[in-house]
Write an enzyme that holds these catalytic residues in place. Sequence first.
Site, PDB file in Angstrom:
ATOM      1  CG  PHE A 110      -0.371   0.444   2.505  1.00  0.00           C
ATOM      2  CD1 PHE A 110      -0.595   1.722   2.997  1.00  0.00           C
ATOM      3  CD2 PHE A 110       0.379  -0.430   3.285  1.00  0.00           C
ATOM      4  CE1 PHE A 110      -0.065   2.133   4.216  1.00  0.00           C
ATOM      5  CE2 PHE A 110       0.903  -0.033   4.495  1.00  0.00           C
ATOM      6  CZ  PHE A 110       0.688   1.260   4.966  1.00  0.00           C
ATOM      7  CE  LYS A 111       3.682   1.380   4.767  1.00  0.00           C
ATOM      8  NZ  LYS A 111       4.871   1.138   5.519  1.00  0.00           N
TER       9      LYS A 111
END
Length: 495
Positions: free
Chosen positions: A111-112
Amino acid sequence: MNLLYKSTRSNDKTVTASQAILKGLAEDGGLFVPETLPALNVSMEALSKMSYQEVAYEVMKLFFTDFTEEELKNCIAKAYDSKFDTEEIAPLVKADGAYYLELFHGSTIAFKDMALSILPHLLTTAAKKNNIKNEIVILTATSGDTGKAALAGFADVEGTKIIVFYPKNGVSPVQERQMVTQKGKNTYVVGIKGNFDDAQSGVKAMFNDKELAGKMDQKGFQFSSANSINIGRLVPQVVYYVYAYAKLLADGEIKDGEKINVVVPTGNFGNILAAYYAKNMGLPVNKLICASNENKVLFDFFETGKYDRNREFILTSSPSMDILISSNLERLIYKIADNDAAACKGLMDALAAKGEYTITESMKEQLADFAGGYASEDNTKEAIKSLYDKTGYVLDTHTAVASYVCRKYKEDTKDETKTLVASTASPYKFARSVMTAIDPSYDAMSDFELVDKLCEISKTAVPNAIEEIRTASVLHDTVCDKTEMKAAVEKILAI
């Protein structure tokens, strides 16, 4: 009107959005927060007809008010492009009564990527706006995912260098291999003998080191951050909660204005804080459910009002959540202290000195939006296996923590509100833990045999991020003690 930012620890100075992005951390050690949280000014009906990129603009323009429309749209277009393997950027999958928001379709399958794909463009645009001549040195600590996503985002970006510190024995084999094989003339990766909290504390200390800042300035360098302490990381994360709600509305899964619950697997608190900001902007959210692994410092905080990092640090199968100092919680503390910077600073000073603090009863009352839950290692394995057996859908170990907490919350509260689960990493990133949860006999396989087996049973393609590291050469092999981080930076920069 320009939205200005100030530190969580002092009220005497304000900066623009671009200045806050450039600095990363305030000079007093606090985090930058907007003076007020803006309200969403586009209807959900209108947002439901927009692409991810269009929603991103509608949200980010409210926070980054000193960026022109052209500048911001250019940053968004460069960030959310073909490096994502789905056109939707963040698809929704319905499984066993919950909606999984897949945030792992970027170049590093975590998700980063959602924020670190745009941060380099925001940062270089901000540098031009502020006539910065120094080279920007991105200094970052990672518990596994931020490091690779930041390295990929900043690799060979002109006018920048990036130095990533990670706990040598505290990330998954795939996470480590992704970092140590990173190409780019401006990329540096250092393993430390210590845990993530040691890495994060070392990085913060360097940001606050005036002598180091002076030496760097003489050599034409200045620090900025790619961690979620940077407001340029946090704001893009608000976008995907707004987008997910709009998508649920577009798909006919909810009615306009219907409230949803949001469950987020949480370590450093930035991801769930973004959901809290979205709620405060007007997104119809009921409960924000904070899911912890066995390092349940946040669960205990929401239960008792006491934050206490004086406990055993446990290495789990969800390493990106193996954190005892949740940096972004400071932004929430500031908000529930009614924006009282002195009160917030007092609590953060107590955390630094004694490793704990307790909030007041009136602050605790303002946590009603939140619920906490945690999953043991056995609970996490069970969540992976049960959802796979029931639906064929495979979760990674972090999303499995959230899935378990989601199910338990529903059982305990009988709350039947429709629920969005933040799915924060691809199962391919943690193939061994995922596959042995499904069937312990898989443990006899090699890492890449497990990847191929996961492809077979999940009926999903092996991501490029995994294919790339099968044969990639190790380019970074520096390891130092946690006390030698500053020396390592000075050596890299030759200062």
